[in-house]
Design an enzyme around this catalytic site. Structure first.
Site, short mmCIF file in Angstrom:
data_model
loop_
_atom_site.label_atom_id
_atom_site.label_comp_id
_atom_site.label_asym_id
_atom_site.label_seq_id
_atom_site.Cartn_x
_atom_site.Cartn_y
_atom_site.Cartn_z
N LYS A 51 54.17 -0.47 21.81
CA LYS A 51 54.45 0.48 22.86
C LYS A 51 54.90 0.87 23.16
O LYS A 51 55.38 2.10 23.97
CB LYS A 51 53.29 1.34 22.80
N LYS A 53 55.06 -0.03 26.67
CA LYS A 53 53.95 0.55 27.99
C LYS A 53 52.56 0.65 28.45
O LYS A 53 51.67 -0.98 27.10
CB LYS A 53 53.86 2.40 28.30
#
Length: 147
Positions: A51, A53
């Protein structure tokens, strides 16, 4: 002599960041379809790897939140996205996943492998109007308004 009914073991995974009603819906619906529900909570490192993040809530806290949900029987760390490898370890009968994955290349291949292993993939409808991404966007917007 009475035959003992085999317990159905279910499995689902998620990041479960900023726990919301969509998460609760998946866990509740999964538990309705199995006797024993195992939930894989994605580690912070796994989230970063695909992702790009970091979750708002750290892994250990997300894990404790999921363990506290009455529908959940066991929580495991999800350190990679290989669901078949998870099955080889956990031996679940059903895997529960959001219908946003249905038809994706990842799950098309997985469906065939699981079919041969006797594992059913159950797709649940995505909870409209709520997601961790939406919550994060709202928080970012509020933060920018107060600056």
């Amino acid at each position: 002599m009475e035959e003992k009914k085999k317990k159905t073991v279910g499995y689902t995974t998620g990041i479960f960041d900023m726990f919301h009603v969509g998460h609760l819906n998946i866990l509740r619906r999964a538990k309705e379809q199995c006797d024993y529900l195992i939930v894989g909570v994605s580690t912070d490192e796994l989230c970063l790897s695909y992702k790009h993040k970091k979750p708002v809530i750290p892994f250990e806290e997300r894990k404790r939140i999921i363990q506290a949900i009455r529908y959940v029987d066991e929580v495991v760390a999800q350190e990679d996205r290989d669901k078949f490898r998870a099955w080889e370890t956990l031996k679940f009968d059903k895997m529960f996943v959001g219908d946003d994955w249905k038809g994706s290349p990842l799950f098309a291949a997985l469906e065939e492998k699981f079919r041969r292993a006797g594992v059913e993939i159950v797709y649940f409808p995505y909870t409209q109007g709520t997601s961790s991404t939406m919550l994060r966007e709202k928080l970012d917007k509020l933060e920018n308004e107060t600056v």
